[in-house]
Design a protein around this motif. Structure first.
Motif, PDB file in Angstrom:
ATOM      1  N   ALA A   1     -25.640  87.553 -28.419  1.00  0.00           N
ATOM      2  CA  ALA A   1     -24.241  87.885 -28.089  1.00  0.00           C
ATOM      3  C   ALA A   1     -24.166  88.855 -26.906  1.00  0.00           C
ATOM      4  CB  ALA A   1     -23.526  88.465 -29.298  1.00  0.00           C
ATOM      5  N   ARG A   2     -24.981  88.626 -25.898  1.00  0.00           N
ATOM      6  CA  ARG A   2     -24.997  89.490 -24.720  1.00  0.00           C
ATOM      7  C   ARG A   2     -25.489  88.689 -23.514  1.00  0.00           C
ATOM      8  NH1 ARG A   2     -27.859  94.208 -26.577  1.00  0.00           N
ATOM      9  NH2 ARG A   2     -27.186  93.472 -28.628  1.00  0.00           N
ATOM     10  N   TYR A   3     -25.437  89.321 -22.333  1.00  0.00           N
ATOM     11  CA  TYR A   3     -25.955  88.662 -21.140  1.00  0.00           C
ATOM     12  C   TYR A   3     -27.021  89.551 -20.519  1.00  0.00           C
ATOM     13  CZ  TYR A   3     -22.774  91.853 -18.666  1.00  0.00           C
ATOM     14  OH  TYR A   3     -22.122  92.958 -18.213  1.00  0.00           O
ATOM     15  N   LYS A   4     -27.945  88.935 -19.802  1.00  0.00           N
ATOM     16  CA  LYS A   4     -29.004  89.671 -19.116  1.00  0.00           C
ATOM     17  C   LYS A   4     -29.177  89.092 -17.722  1.00  0.00           C
ATOM     18  CE  LYS A   4     -31.627  92.276 -20.384  1.00  0.00           C
ATOM     19  NZ  LYS A   4     -31.618  93.770 -20.268  1.00  0.00           N
ATOM     20  N   LEU A   5     -29.353  89.996 -16.752  1.00  0.00           N
ATOM     21  CA  LEU A   5     -29.631  89.606 -15.370  1.00  0.00           C
ATOM     22  C   LEU A   5     -31.140  89.481 -15.178  1.00  0.00           C
ATOM     23  CD1 LEU A   5     -27.145  91.962 -13.514  1.00  0.00           C
ATOM     24  CD2 LEU A   5     -27.029  89.462 -13.579  1.00  0.00           C
ATOM     25  N   PHE A   6     -31.556  88.393 -14.546  1.00  0.00           N
ATOM     26  CA  PHE A   6     -32.989  88.189 -14.326  1.00  0.00           C
ATOM     27  C   PHE A   6     -33.515  89.196 -13.312  1.00  0.00           C
ATOM     28  CE2 PHE A   6     -36.431  86.405 -11.768  1.00  0.00           C
ATOM     29  CZ  PHE A   6     -37.364  86.120 -12.751  1.00  0.00           C
ATOM     30  N   ASN A   7     -34.735  89.695 -13.582  1.00  0.00           N
ATOM     31  CA  ASN A   7     -35.432  90.539 -12.618  1.00  0.00           C
ATOM     32  C   ASN A   7     -36.900  90.132 -12.575  1.00  0.00           C
ATOM     33  OD1 ASN A   7     -36.938  92.077 -14.693  1.00  0.00           O
ATOM     34  ND2 ASN A   7     -34.913  92.919 -15.184  1.00  0.00           N
ATOM     35  N   SER A   8     -37.625  90.676 -11.620  1.00  0.00           N
ATOM     36  CA  SER A   8     -39.017  90.268 -11.408  1.00  0.00           C
ATOM     37  C   SER A   8     -39.901  90.615 -12.598  1.00  0.00           C
ATOM     38  CB  SER A   8     -39.564  90.912 -10.127  1.00  0.00           C
ATOM     39  OG  SER A   8     -39.428  92.329 -10.191  1.00  0.00           O
ATOM     40  N   ASP A   9     -39.555  91.699 -13.324  1.00  0.00           N
ATOM     41  CA  ASP A   9     -40.359  92.077 -14.496  1.00  0.00           C
ATOM     42  C   ASP A   9     -40.319  90.975 -15.557  1.00  0.00           C
ATOM     43  OD1 ASP A   9     -41.073  94.436 -13.339  1.00  0.00           O
ATOM     44  OD2 ASP A   9     -39.508  95.617 -14.338  1.00  0.00           O
ATOM     45  N   MET A  10     -39.172  90.336 -15.723  1.00  0.00           N
ATOM     46  CA  MET A  10     -39.064  89.244 -16.699  1.00  0.00           C
ATOM     47  C   MET A  10     -40.015  88.109 -16.338  1.00  0.00           C
ATOM     48  SD  MET A  10     -34.977  88.877 -17.347  1.00  0.00           S
ATOM     49  CE  MET A  10     -33.973  90.221 -17.949  1.00  0.00           C
ATOM     50  N   TYR A  11     -40.063  87.806 -15.057  1.00  0.00           N
ATOM     51  CA  TYR A  11     -40.943  86.722 -14.615  1.00  0.00           C
ATOM     52  C   TYR A  11     -42.405  87.091 -14.842  1.00  0.00           C
ATOM     53  CZ  TYR A  11     -43.002  83.142 -11.627  1.00  0.00           C
ATOM     54  OH  TYR A  11     -43.741  82.105 -11.144  1.00  0.00           O
ATOM     55  N   ALA A  12     -42.734  88.349 -14.531  1.00  0.00           N
ATOM     56  CA  ALA A  12     -44.115  88.806 -14.740  1.00  0.00           C
ATOM     57  C   ALA A  12     -44.483  88.744 -16.221  1.00  0.00           C
ATOM     58  CB  ALA A  12     -44.283  90.233 -14.207  1.00  0.00           C
ATOM     59  N   ASN A  13     -43.531  89.156 -17.074  1.00  0.00           N
ATOM     60  CA  ASN A  13     -43.799  89.108 -18.517  1.00  0.00           C
ATOM     61  C   ASN A  13     -43.957  87.668 -18.999  1.00  0.00           C
ATOM     62  OD1 ASN A  13     -43.644  91.891 -18.697  1.00  0.00           O
ATOM     63  ND2 ASN A  13     -41.456  91.896 -19.209  1.00  0.00           N
ATOM     64  N   ALA A  14     -43.128  86.772 -18.447  1.00  0.00           N
ATOM     65  CA  ALA A  14     -43.227  85.363 -18.837  1.00  0.00           C
ATOM     66  C   ALA A  14     -44.571  84.786 -18.414  1.00  0.00           C
ATOM     67  CB  ALA A  14     -42.088  84.562 -18.215  1.00  0.00           C
ATOM     68  N   LEU A  15     -45.022  85.153 -17.188  1.00  0.00           N
ATOM     69  CA  LEU A  15     -46.322  84.678 -16.725  1.00  0.00           C
ATOM     70  C   LEU A  15     -47.449  85.235 -17.582  1.00  0.00           C
ATOM     71  CD1 LEU A  15     -46.141  84.770 -12.817  1.00  0.00           C
ATOM     72  CD2 LEU A  15     -46.203  82.781 -14.315  1.00  0.00           C
ATOM     73  N   ALA A  16     -47.311  86.531 -17.928  1.00  0.00           N
ATOM     74  CA  ALA A  16     -48.340  87.157 -18.770  1.00  0.00           C
ATOM     75  C   ALA A  16     -48.406  86.478 -20.137  1.00  0.00           C
ATOM     76  CB  ALA A  16     -48.045  88.649 -18.928  1.00  0.00           C
ATOM     77  N   LYS A  17     -47.240  86.134 -20.665  1.00  0.00           N
ATOM     78  CA  LYS A  17     -47.201  85.450 -21.960  1.00  0.00           C
ATOM     79  C   LYS A  17     -47.831  84.071 -21.866  1.00  0.00           C
ATOM     80  CE  LYS A  17     -43.970  84.110 -25.623  1.00  0.00           C
ATOM     81  NZ  LYS A  17     -42.542  84.061 -26.032  1.00  0.00           N
ATOM     82  N   LEU A  18     -47.534  83.385 -20.757  1.00  0.00           N
ATOM     83  CA  LEU A  18     -48.117  82.058 -20.552  1.00  0.00           C
ATOM     84  C   LEU A  18     -49.632  82.152 -20.413  1.00  0.00           C
ATOM     85  CD1 LEU A  18     -47.639  79.037 -20.082  1.00  0.00           C
ATOM     86  CD2 LEU A  18     -47.391  79.538 -17.646  1.00  0.00           C
ATOM     87  N   GLN A  19     -50.103  83.167 -19.682  1.00  0.00           N
ATOM     88  CA  GLN A  19     -51.546  83.350 -19.516  1.00  0.00           C
ATOM     89  C   GLN A  19     -52.211  83.683 -20.842  1.00  0.00           C
ATOM     90  OE1 GLN A  19     -53.434  82.847 -16.673  1.00  0.00           O
ATOM     91  NE2 GLN A  19     -55.073  83.028 -18.173  1.00  0.00           N
ATOM     92  N   LEU A  20     -51.508  84.526 -21.638  1.00  0.00           N
ATOM     93  CA  LEU A  20     -52.057  84.888 -22.944  1.00  0.00           C
ATOM     94  C   LEU A  20     -52.177  83.657 -23.847  1.00  0.00           C
ATOM     95  CD1 LEU A  20     -52.992  87.221 -24.758  1.00  0.00           C
ATOM     96  CD2 LEU A  20     -50.631  87.416 -25.587  1.00  0.00           C
ATOM     97  N   GLU A  21     -51.177  82.771 -23.758  1.00  0.00           N
ATOM     98  CA  GLU A  21     -51.243  81.543 -24.563  1.00  0.00           C
ATOM     99  C   GLU A  21     -52.424  80.676 -24.123  1.00  0.00           C
ATOM    100  OE1 GLU A  21     -48.684  77.451 -25.426  1.00  0.00           O
ATOM    101  OE2 GLU A  21     -47.689  79.198 -24.539  1.00  0.00           O
TER     102      GLU A  21
END
Length: 670
Positions: free
Chosen positions: A396-416
């Motif tokens: 029930a909220r909105y979030k603006l994308f930033n570079s940290d989100m992308y880095a975290n997503a990449l880190a999560k993908l690498q961890l997987e």
């Protein structure tokens, strides 16, 4: 040598024999002069020499005749073999058609044994309707003839055959009979008949198909107008969602691609993408039905269109996911205004079949000014990433994308990726922390703790990767491996050391693992393959398993207890489990969370909570294990409360298998 030469030699020998006989008789009957005697003797000698010469020539001719006869016999035998083993029927008749020779195939075709076939007229084996034709052919043809007629084997039905006949001559070129080749053409006739029928059927089908094509052509001409109308409709459907009428993914991505290209040519042009996912939509869809779910999506689409301008694009990607492309915005405040208006519109109740339904949405926002985008998929990806961040932070909220989100997503993908490779490379380890009896201070057993020996980040604790393992489903393999390894190691220790000192091996089981339909079967197979007694195994679960309130989970617990396996509630006191549910669960041990033990001396309330948990355990008839024991004072306090078991760094840190075995051998007491 020919027979004529042999006769000549015979005549010459006879002539010489007569001459010699005359001379002998003449010498006996009359007295000759000595000179005459000498002449007659010389004549006899010459005659004998000529006779010997003729005899030698005759012997040579005899040897040649033997060789010729041998060759003729071989040729005759070869002919006989070809005659007997020919694939078709072969007969030899005299001039009137009486059979003189027949091979095996001919006898088989005519239904008579070879020895009985000789002497029979060939016409006996010609079908009645073809005998007149056969007689006519016999009387008329001279050298060779091929024709078809029906043969009638003895006692069987006639069959069609190909007949080939040729004349047989003697050496004097006089015809003495006929050679006959009989070939059964029944199969060929059947094939020809099938081909004729197929051809007739094909002709019929061609006629029918032609009529159908004429009819289809007429229908096609009538449908041209309808087809053009349908093409127009299909073009609309290709770029619009069938349920809501909004743009679909293809249309949205096409429009977004145009926006990216335009922004490259105009540096002051800004756009934004909002990725909208409805919260708890699955619950509404499952409870009210898919028809009402579709009505909710349709109403949501209408409200989204209210919130955007005519130049903007609202789309439904699928399910309960929507996107909005805002073009030509001034700054980020324009986007926030739209996001907040969407939240306000969706906060209003929806009426579905007379029932009010409330729903919220999580919104992710990607701005063109944040990243230099080249492809529409990149913008959608970042908006999606921001939307998941909004969901993780409470929905029930909105979030603006930033570079940290992308880095975290990449880190999560690498961890997987690393996690999947860890399974292949056998990088997981099991560490063992002793469980101590607070009654006598000895080691009662061990808790098996999973560790990951990461090639780059070193030894990782479960908190670093278990949630991802549960999300990706890898927890099923990892959990099974840990359970098997822990049971195998405990059984090995019990076989080598005093089994009375090692009563328990405790293994954690996540809520996700309870969704496996064959969980009970898996555990049974592991116990069977390792040889570990079920009473030695304790499975640890967290309070969220109890909160799940699933009848299937409760049934699984009961089955585990029937097998003799004990159940333990881990981190007790930190969750929100119902006491009534706790009372009905077949548990054996409550584990007091380490957070209460570590703050024992600093907070009186923690002491009281520990006392309450121990009292509750006694009322429930279960044992208590205190985690995180680090000081002697904590140990004494727990002993005074009659807490049965303890675990923590005061006794030992988690150990690898070899260090744990050394501790077993040392057998310390606290």
């Amino acid at each position: 040598m020919s027979n004529m030469n042999v006769d000549v030699f015979s005549q010459r020998i006879e002539k010489l024999h007569s001459k010699i006989q005359e001379l002998l008789e003449c010498n006996i009957t009359k007295t000759n002069s000595e000179q005459q005697i000498i002449i007659d003797a010389q004549t006899i000698i010459d005659a004998f020499e000529e006779l010997n010469k003729v005899i030698e020539e005759l012997l040579t001719a005899s040897e040649e005749l033997k060789v010729t006869r041998t060759a003729v016999e071989k040729e005759r035998q070869r002919y006989q073999d070809l005659f007997e083993f020919a694939p078709d029927g072969y007969l030899v008749t005299n001039m009137v058609g009486t059979i003189q020779e027949a091979n095996y195939v001919a006898a088989t075709l005519l239904g008579v044994q070879q020895k009985y076939l000789v002497g029979k007229p060939l016409i006996l084996f010609i079908a009645q309707q073809d005998r007149q034709s056969f007689r006519s052919q016999m009387n008329n043809f001279q050298e060779r003839l091929n024709w078809e007629l029906n043969l009638k084997p003895r006692g069987e039905k006639p069959f069609p055959a190909m007949i080939k006949a040729s004349a047989v001559y003697k050496l004097q070129e006089k015809q003495v009979g006929w050679r006959w080749l009989l070939c059964n053409i029944s199969e060929r006739k059947k094939t020809e008949e099938m081909l004729h029928r197929a051809y007739d059927e094909l002709e019929i089908r061609v006629v029918e198909r032609t009529a159908e094509l004429v009819k289809a052509n007429k229908k096609l001409l009538n449908e041209i107008t309808e087809r053009k109308r349908a093409e127009s409709q299909l073009l609309h459907l290709a770029f619009h969602d069938t349920l809501t009428g909004l743009a679909n993914r293809a249309a949205f991505m096409n429009r977004l691609s145009h926006a990216i290209n335009y922004s490259k040519r105009h540096s002051d042009y800004l756009f934004a993408v909002l990725f909208i996912d409805l919260d708890r939509f699955k619950l509404i869809n499952d409870s009210l039905g898919h028809l009402n779910g579709d009505q909710l999506l349709l109403a949501t689409a209408s409200r989204l269109q209210i919130c955007v301008r005519s130049i903007d694009t609202a789309a439904r990607l699928g399910g309960d996911e929507f996107t909005i492309l805002l073009e030509g915005i001034q700054d980020v405040s324009d986007v926030i205004t739209v996001a907040e208006r969407i939240q306000q519109e969706l906060a209003l109740p929806f009426e579905l079949e007379g029932q009010e339904v409330f729903i919220t949405a999580s919104i992710g926002i990607a701005l063109s000014s944040t990243v230099s985008y080249k492809h529409p998929e990149e913008v959608l990806r970042d908006a999606d990433t921001a939307m998941y961040q909004a969901k993780m932070q409470g929905r029930a909220r909105y979030k603006l994308f930033n570079s940290d989100m992308y880095a975290n997503a990449l880190a999560k993908l690498q961890l997987e990726t690393d996690l999947r490779r860890a399974i292949e490379r056998l990088e997981f380890r099991v560490y063992y922390q002793p469980i101590v009896s607070l009654t006598n201070g000895s080691i009662l057993g061990f808790e098996a703790l999973l560790r990951w020996q990461h090639p780059e980040h070193g030894l990782l604790n479960p908190a670093d990767f278990i949630s991802l393992a549960e999300e990706t489903g890898l927890i099923f393999y990892i959990g099974k491996w840990v359970l098997h390894e822990a049971c195998r190691q405990m059984q090995a220790w019990r076989m080598c050391h005093d089994s009375n000192l090692l009563e328990k091996i405790s293994v954690n089981l996540s809520l996700k693992q309870f969704s496996q339909p064959d969980l009970i079967e898996q555990i049974g197979q592991i116990l069977h393959s390792t040889g570990l007694d079920a009473g030695t195994l304790t499975l640890e679960i967290t309070e969220n398993v109890i909160v799940a309130n699933d009848d299937k989970i409760t049934a699984t617990f009961l089955q585990l207890r029937e097998m003799g396996i004990q159940l333990s509630i881990d981190d007790f006191g930190t969750g929100h489990s119902s006491l009534s549910r706790l009372y009905n669960f077949p548990i054996s041990v409550l584990k007091i969370d380490r957070s209460f033990i570590s703050l024992m001396s600093a907070n009186q309330n923690n002491l009281e909570i520990i006392e309450i948990i121990v009292t509750l355990a006694r009322k429930l008839g279960v044992d208590v294990l205190a985690e995180g024991v680090e000081t002697k004072e904590q140990l004494e306090f727990l002993r005074n409360l009659k807490c049965e078991y303890g675990q923590g760094h005061f006794f030992s840190v988690p150990l690898d298998s070899s260090s744990a075995e050394a501790l077993i051998i040392a057998n310390p007491h606290w």
